[in-house]
Design a protein around this motif. Structure first.
Motif, mmCIF file in Angstrom:
data_model
loop_
_atom_site.group_PDB
_atom_site.id
_atom_site.type_symbol
_atom_site.label_atom_id
_atom_site.label_comp_id
_atom_site.label_asym_id
_atom_site.label_seq_id
_atom_site.Cartn_x
_atom_site.Cartn_y
_atom_site.Cartn_z
ATOM 1 N N ALA A 96 0.835 -1.212 0.000
ATOM 2 C CA ALA A 96 0.000 0.000 0.000
ATOM 3 C C ALA A 96 0.866 1.256 0.000
ATOM 4 O O ALA A 96 0.580 2.211 -0.739
ATOM 5 C CB ALA A 96 -0.934 -0.015 1.213
ATOM 6 N N VAL A 97 1.919 1.272 0.799
ATOM 7 C CA VAL A 97 2.834 2.423 0.820
ATOM 8 C C VAL A 97 3.439 2.627 -0.567
ATOM 9 O O VAL A 97 3.480 3.751 -1.077
ATOM 10 C CB VAL A 97 3.943 2.236 1.886
ATOM 11 C CG1 VAL A 97 5.039 3.281 1.719
ATOM 12 C CG2 VAL A 97 3.352 2.288 3.286
ATOM 13 N N ALA A 98 3.896 1.547 -1.183
ATOM 14 C CA ALA A 98 4.499 1.648 -2.521
ATOM 15 C C ALA A 98 3.493 2.222 -3.518
ATOM 16 O O ALA A 98 3.835 3.100 -4.316
ATOM 17 C CB ALA A 98 4.988 0.276 -2.986
ATOM 18 N N ARG A 99 2.255 1.759 -3.477
ATOM 19 C CA ARG A 99 1.237 2.260 -4.410
ATOM 20 C C ARG A 99 0.950 3.741 -4.173
ATOM 21 O O ARG A 99 0.791 4.510 -5.120
ATOM 22 C CB ARG A 99 -0.037 1.420 -4.304
ATOM 23 C CG ARG A 99 0.141 0.005 -4.852
ATOM 24 C CD ARG A 99 -1.169 -0.747 -5.015
ATOM 25 N NE ARG A 99 -2.031 -0.719 -3.858
ATOM 26 C CZ ARG A 99 -2.014 -1.604 -2.857
ATOM 27 N NH1 ARG A 99 -1.139 -2.604 -2.885
ATOM 28 N NH2 ARG A 99 -2.846 -1.502 -1.848
ATOM 29 N N HIS A 100 0.910 4.162 -2.914
ATOM 30 C CA HIS A 100 0.678 5.580 -2.605
ATOM 31 C C HIS A 100 1.818 6.455 -3.125
ATOM 32 O O HIS A 100 1.584 7.520 -3.711
ATOM 33 C CB HIS A 100 0.529 5.784 -1.100
ATOM 34 C CG HIS A 100 -0.710 5.187 -0.527
ATOM 35 N ND1 HIS A 100 -0.821 4.895 0.799
ATOM 36 C CD2 HIS A 100 -1.885 4.815 -1.094
ATOM 37 C CE1 HIS A 100 -2.020 4.373 1.039
ATOM 38 N NE2 HIS A 100 -2.680 4.310 -0.099
ATOM 39 N N PRO A 114 -3.727 8.054 -2.410
ATOM 40 C CA PRO A 114 -3.779 8.019 -0.943
ATOM 41 C C PRO A 114 -4.855 8.979 -0.434
ATOM 42 O O PRO A 114 -5.370 9.815 -1.187
ATOM 43 C CB PRO A 114 -2.385 8.495 -0.538
ATOM 44 C CG PRO A 114 -2.002 9.434 -1.643
ATOM 45 C CD PRO A 114 -2.603 8.848 -2.897
ATOM 46 N N GLY A 115 -5.151 8.881 0.843
ATOM 47 C CA GLY A 115 -6.040 9.843 1.478
ATOM 48 C C GLY A 115 -5.360 11.202 1.595
ATOM 49 O O GLY A 115 -4.176 11.358 1.289
ATOM 50 N N HIS A 116 -6.123 12.183 2.062
ATOM 51 C CA HIS A 116 -5.610 13.560 2.133
ATOM 52 C C HIS A 116 -4.383 13.686 3.038
ATOM 53 O O HIS A 116 -3.429 14.370 2.686
ATOM 54 C CB HIS A 116 -6.716 14.516 2.612
ATOM 55 C CG HIS A 116 -7.851 14.625 1.671
ATOM 56 N ND1 HIS A 116 -7.731 15.173 0.416
ATOM 57 C CD2 HIS A 116 -9.142 14.219 1.773
ATOM 58 C CE1 HIS A 116 -8.880 15.124 -0.215
ATOM 59 N NE2 HIS A 116 -9.764 14.543 0.588
ATOM 60 N N PHE A 117 -4.414 13.038 4.199
ATOM 61 C CA PHE A 117 -3.279 13.148 5.101
ATOM 62 C C PHE A 117 -2.002 12.605 4.478
ATOM 63 O O PHE A 117 -0.953 13.245 4.528
ATOM 64 C CB PHE A 117 -3.553 12.430 6.435
ATOM 65 C CG PHE A 117 -2.356 12.446 7.344
ATOM 66 C CD1 PHE A 117 -2.071 13.566 8.111
ATOM 67 C CD2 PHE A 117 -1.485 11.369 7.412
ATOM 68 C CE1 PHE A 117 -0.953 13.608 8.935
ATOM 69 C CE2 PHE A 117 -0.372 11.392 8.224
ATOM 70 C CZ PHE A 117 -0.101 12.511 8.990
ATOM 71 N N MET A 122 3.354 13.208 1.954
ATOM 72 C CA MET A 122 4.339 13.007 0.883
ATOM 73 C C MET A 122 4.748 14.325 0.251
ATOM 74 O O MET A 122 5.925 14.513 -0.096
ATOM 75 C CB MET A 122 3.793 12.019 -0.144
ATOM 76 C CG MET A 122 3.735 10.601 0.407
ATOM 77 S SD MET A 122 3.169 9.365 -0.763
ATOM 78 C CE MET A 122 1.405 9.678 -0.739
ATOM 79 N N THR A 123 3.820 15.263 0.124
ATOM 80 C CA THR A 123 4.162 16.591 -0.388
ATOM 81 C C THR A 123 5.133 17.279 0.569
ATOM 82 O O THR A 123 6.152 17.838 0.145
ATOM 83 C CB THR A 123 2.899 17.441 -0.594
ATOM 84 O OG1 THR A 123 2.073 16.799 -1.569
ATOM 85 C CG2 THR A 123 3.245 18.847 -1.058
ATOM 86 N N ALA A 124 4.815 17.227 1.855
ATOM 87 C CA ALA A 124 5.695 17.846 2.860
ATOM 88 C C ALA A 124 7.073 17.184 2.847
ATOM 89 O O ALA A 124 8.100 17.876 2.935
ATOM 90 C CB ALA A 124 5.070 17.729 4.246
ATOM 91 N N TYR A 125 7.105 15.869 2.716
ATOM 92 C CA TYR A 125 8.378 15.146 2.690
ATOM 93 C C TYR A 125 9.228 15.611 1.512
ATOM 94 O O TYR A 125 10.428 15.851 1.653
ATOM 95 C CB TYR A 125 8.125 13.632 2.612
ATOM 96 C CG TYR A 125 9.345 12.811 2.904
ATOM 97 C CD1 TYR A 125 9.638 12.424 4.197
ATOM 98 C CD2 TYR A 125 10.211 12.419 1.887
ATOM 99 C CE1 TYR A 125 10.762 11.667 4.479
ATOM 100 C CE2 TYR A 125 11.337 11.659 2.160
ATOM 101 C CZ TYR A 125 11.607 11.290 3.463
ATOM 102 O OH TYR A 125 12.727 10.555 3.741
ATOM 103 N N GLY A 126 8.596 15.747 0.363
ATOM 104 C CA GLY A 126 9.322 16.177 -0.831
ATOM 105 C C GLY A 126 9.841 17.603 -0.736
ATOM 106 O O GLY A 126 10.851 17.937 -1.348
ATOM 107 N N LEU A 127 9.159 18.447 0.021
ATOM 108 C CA LEU A 127 9.546 19.853 0.146
ATOM 109 C C LEU A 127 10.466 20.119 1.339
ATOM 110 O O LEU A 127 11.085 21.180 1.419
ATOM 111 C CB LEU A 127 8.297 20.729 0.286
ATOM 112 C CG LEU A 127 7.357 20.749 -0.918
ATOM 113 C CD1 LEU A 127 6.064 21.483 -0.579
ATOM 114 C CD2 LEU A 127 8.042 21.377 -2.121
ATOM 115 N N ALA A 128 10.559 19.178 2.256
ATOM 116 C CA ALA A 128 11.282 19.404 3.512
ATOM 117 C C ALA A 128 12.787 19.489 3.303
ATOM 118 O O ALA A 128 13.353 18.840 2.421
ATOM 119 C CB ALA A 128 10.973 18.270 4.488
#
Length: 168
Positions: A96-100, A114-117, A122-128
């Motif tokens: 599931a993580v891989a698919r998200h 994935p859900g909103h959270f 993942m957006t935050a991770y990419g920008l951090a």
């Protein structure tokens, strides 16, 4: 009065017998799933601490999002079944993580929205920056590992496709 010590067959034994057995006969099963290890061992010492059958086997997860999850069993058969259940659950969670993550990076053929959270994570991770990314990875190790794989490895996305394909 019930015994504190049991052999692998669930029969009461003395402390001395337990010590001799325990030194040589602990491992029941061990499986690695992604960055987690599932270890199932014979304890021999009753961990039920009350009514019910003695709990003399234990499965524990080391690493990943479920680090330190622990389950106890009365028989080796239950322990093996419980071990396999944990392995199956971790493989499903990893898929599931891989698919998200694949969805996040635009792979709609292999990904799953994935859900909103989780999308925001993942957006935050990419920008951090690296310090905040490390904090996110510590809290969400499976997502951090998968995100890093795509962001830092030439074949990272393909590796996730293989992981995601396990349960498609």
């Amino acid at each position: 009065m019930s015994s504190e010590y049991y052999d692998r067959a669930g029969q009461p034994i003395s402390r001395d017998e337990w010590v001799e057995t325990f030194d040589t006969d602990k491992m029941v099963a061990k499986t690695t799933v992604g960055n987690s290890d599932v270890s199932t061992v014979y304890l021999g010492l009753n961990h039920s601490w009350g009514d019910g059958p003695p709990l003399i086997f234990e499965s524990m997860i080391f690493g990943g999002a479920r680090d330190q999850d622990q389950y106890r069993y009365s028989t080796e058969e239950q322990a093996l079944a419980g071990h396999q259940k944990l392995v199956d659950e971790l493989e499903a969670e990893r898929s599931a993580v891989a698919r998200h993550v694949l969805w996040h990076f635009g792979d709609r053929a292999h990904g799953q929205q994935p859900g909103h959270f989780l999308a925001a994570l993942m957006t935050a991770y990419g920008l951090a920056d690296s310090g905040n990314r490390e904090k996110l990875r510590a809290t969400f190790p499976d997502y951090g590992t998968a995100m890093d794989s795509v962001m830092n490895e030439p074949d990272g996305a393909q590796k996730l496709v293989e992981v995601a394909g396990v349960f498609l």
